[in-house]
Scaffold this motif. Structure first.
Motif, mmCIF file in Angstrom:
data_model
loop_
_atom_site.group_PDB
_atom_site.id
_atom_site.type_symbol
_atom_site.label_atom_id
_atom_site.label_comp_id
_atom_site.label_asym_id
_atom_site.label_seq_id
_atom_site.Cartn_x
_atom_site.Cartn_y
_atom_site.Cartn_z
ATOM 1 N N ASP A 142 47.757 21.445 43.662
ATOM 2 C CA ASP A 142 48.143 22.692 43.012
ATOM 3 C C ASP A 142 47.323 23.819 43.623
ATOM 4 O O ASP A 142 46.269 23.587 44.234
ATOM 5 C CB ASP A 142 47.873 22.622 41.509
ATOM 6 N N LEU A 143 47.770 25.058 43.435
ATOM 7 C CA LEU A 143 46.997 26.192 43.932
ATOM 8 C C LEU A 143 45.589 26.204 43.349
ATOM 9 O O LEU A 143 44.615 26.516 44.038
ATOM 10 C CB LEU A 143 47.707 27.506 43.586
ATOM 11 N N VAL A 144 45.490 25.852 42.070
ATOM 12 C CA VAL A 144 44.185 25.889 41.408
ATOM 13 C C VAL A 144 43.215 24.909 42.065
ATOM 14 O O VAL A 144 42.003 25.137 42.071
ATOM 15 C CB VAL A 144 44.337 25.612 39.895
ATOM 16 N N ASP A 145 43.719 23.823 42.644
ATOM 17 C CA ASP A 145 42.856 22.853 43.315
ATOM 18 C C ASP A 145 42.145 23.470 44.511
ATOM 19 O O ASP A 145 41.064 23.026 44.896
ATOM 20 C CB ASP A 145 43.670 21.636 43.777
ATOM 21 N N ARG A 146 42.750 24.488 45.098
ATOM 22 C CA ARG A 146 42.168 25.142 46.277
ATOM 23 C C ARG A 146 41.617 26.530 45.962
ATOM 24 O O ARG A 146 41.248 27.271 46.873
ATOM 25 C CB ARG A 146 43.212 25.241 47.386
ATOM 26 N N GLY A 147 41.618 26.893 44.696
ATOM 27 C CA GLY A 147 41.132 28.215 44.323
ATOM 28 C C GLY A 147 42.053 29.330 44.766
ATOM 29 O O GLY A 147 41.606 30.460 44.997
ATOM 30 N N LEU A 148 43.345 29.056 44.858
ATOM 31 C CA LEU A 148 44.303 30.046 45.341
ATOM 32 C C LEU A 148 45.219 30.569 44.244
ATOM 33 O O LEU A 148 46.147 31.331 44.519
ATOM 34 C CB LEU A 148 45.159 29.436 46.461
ATOM 35 N N ASP A 149 44.983 30.163 43.002
ATOM 36 C CA ASP A 149 45.794 30.669 41.899
ATOM 37 C C ASP A 149 45.451 32.134 41.668
ATOM 38 O O ASP A 149 44.295 32.544 41.770
ATOM 39 C CB ASP A 149 45.571 29.851 40.633
ATOM 40 N N ILE A 150 46.454 32.957 41.341
ATOM 41 C CA ILE A 150 46.236 34.390 41.193
ATOM 42 C C ILE A 150 46.577 34.888 39.787
ATOM 43 O O ILE A 150 46.694 36.083 39.563
ATOM 44 C CB ILE A 150 47.039 35.180 42.235
ATOM 45 N N ALA A 151 46.737 33.971 38.866
ATOM 46 C CA ALA A 151 46.960 34.326 37.465
ATOM 47 C C ALA A 151 46.484 33.155 36.616
ATOM 48 O O ALA A 151 46.391 32.023 37.094
ATOM 49 C CB ALA A 151 48.436 34.627 37.189
ATOM 50 N N GLN A 152 46.209 33.430 35.372
ATOM 51 C CA GLN A 152 45.646 32.405 34.496
ATOM 52 C C GLN A 152 46.577 31.212 34.337
ATOM 53 O O GLN A 152 46.127 30.067 34.236
ATOM 54 C CB GLN A 152 45.333 33.011 33.130
ATOM 55 N N ASP A 153 47.879 31.451 34.354
ATOM 56 C CA ASP A 153 48.847 30.374 34.152
ATOM 57 C C ASP A 153 49.595 30.039 35.439
ATOM 58 O O ASP A 153 50.730 29.567 35.412
ATOM 59 C CB ASP A 153 49.837 30.752 33.052
#
Length: 373
Positions: A142-153
């Motif tokens: 997931d994006l969050v696994d790579r620190g690439l998420d750009i919104a909380q959800d």
């Protein structure tokens, strides 16, 4: 008074930061009087978005931007578009390259740029590292696994984001020298409408074009896209088209096996339990979403059918069968070393047999799972 020409804009995206940055630098070097704008979301968790402006000689402005909410849509609305208007008003540049953050979808940026009279959207380009392409399209991060998420959800996957970045643009820039024999045909099959070009001075040509966001979105819409088989080296796109409905239980039981080994699946299906509903198939690696895209045109009164998008009406005419109208299975699967005979047999086994029906009272296994599988 002489009318001022709009500022040409190229939107450059790409999950692969180094490749994207190389493409932007190549544009700046190849096009005189060009400038690049980038919004960085590395510190978005702390509520900080950093904006930088640079040209071929280096960065000449970098600062944190105060936004109502530190998110991509706010950066686009509150800072990027007003900044582009100011740059256009200065009449100091021939080209502005909008460099997106790794996980930004180019469609929203492109639509906003195209809506401005003082701007001329020349191209949307995604830069790809050939050595990382297959691994990222087939991975499970997931994006969050790579620190690439750009919104909380932001629960998108790396494969999903990269696929969207590849299928939407008018040009794909190839960087790196590892596995080009797989990467180039894969890019060409995922987006047949895009020019696949190497890094170099020739990249300047993309800044002379014109990009239509609505046409790009329509081209990529699986509800009416027409897919064709293709192959190149180990890469192949297999298409499956039938004019019989799918048996919901058999299809539901076979979903995991169908997507196994495919990097990308897209298209539309016809379920026996939902005879009037066009369902879109959208798979990235082994993540699958099946969602409603509205009614089949054959189920609509003629007056209502005239209200649907023109692209869908044209596709329906191409698909039309005297017995079932535009109802059909039309799927495309792209991957490496695909076993097309196995896929064909598996998909065919999910069809209703001649004379077989789906009882109206029978429970539909997709009632609770329609959406992400």
């Amino acid at each position: 008074m002489e009318e001022r020409a709009p500022l040409r804009v190229v939107v450059a995206t790409g999950l692969h930061r180094a490749a994207r940055r190389q493409a932007v630098e190549a544009l700046l070097a190849a096009v005189p009087r060009s400038v690049a704008v980038h919004h960085g979301f590395e510190e978005v968790g702390e509520g900080v978005v950093r904006r930088s402006i640079r040209d071929r000689w280096g960065t000449h402005d970098e600062r944190p931007i105060e936004l109502v909410h530190a998110c991509a849509s706010c950066a686009l609305r509150e800072d990027l578009v007003p900044l582009l208007r100011r740059l256009a008003g200065q009449n100091a540049y021939e080209l502005c390259v909008v460099e997106g953050w790794e996980s930004v979808d180019p469609r929203a940026v492109s639509t906003a740029v195209a809506a401005e009279e003082s701007l001329a959207l020349a191209a949307v380009v995604t830069a790809v590292d050939t050595g990382r392409l297959v691994a990222d399209l087939s991975g499970h991060d997931d994006l969050v696994d790579r620190g690439l998420d750009i919104a909380q959800d932001d629960d998108r996957t790396v494969a999903e984001v990269l696929t969207r970045q590849i299928e939407y643009p008018s040009a794909l820039v190839v960087a790196g020298d590892r596995r080009p024999e797989d990467a180039v045909p894969l890019l060409e099959q995922l987006n047949p409408a895009a020019a696949v070009i190497p890094l170099g001075p020739g990249i300047a040509d993309i800044a002379r074009g014109a990009f239509d966001p609505d046409a790009a979105a329509a081209r990529a819409n699986p509800a009416w896209a027409q897919y064709t088989p293709c192959s190149g080296g180990r890469v192949a796109t297999f298409t499956w088209t039938r004019t019989r409905p799918l048996h919901p239980e058999r299809l539901h039981d076979a979903l995991a096996e169908i997507v196994a080994g495919c990097l990308r699946g897209r298209g539309r299906i016809w379920l026996a339990s939902r005879p009037d509903t066009l369902l879109v198939w959208d798979s990235h690696s082994d993540l699958l979403a099946i969602e409603s895209a509205g009614p089949w045109l054959a189920s609509l009164p003629e007056a209502a059918a005239e209200l649907v998008p023109a692209a869908r009406r044209l596709s329906a005419r191409l698909d039309w069968d005297p017995a079932v109208g535009d109802r059909r299975q039309h799927l495309a699967f792209t991957g490496l070393d695909l076993d097309t005979e196995r896929l064909t047999a598996l998909l065919d086994s999910c069809l209703l047999a001649p004379g077989e029906t789906w009882p109206a009272f029978q429970e539909d296994p997709f009632d609770q799972t329609l959406g992400t599988q």
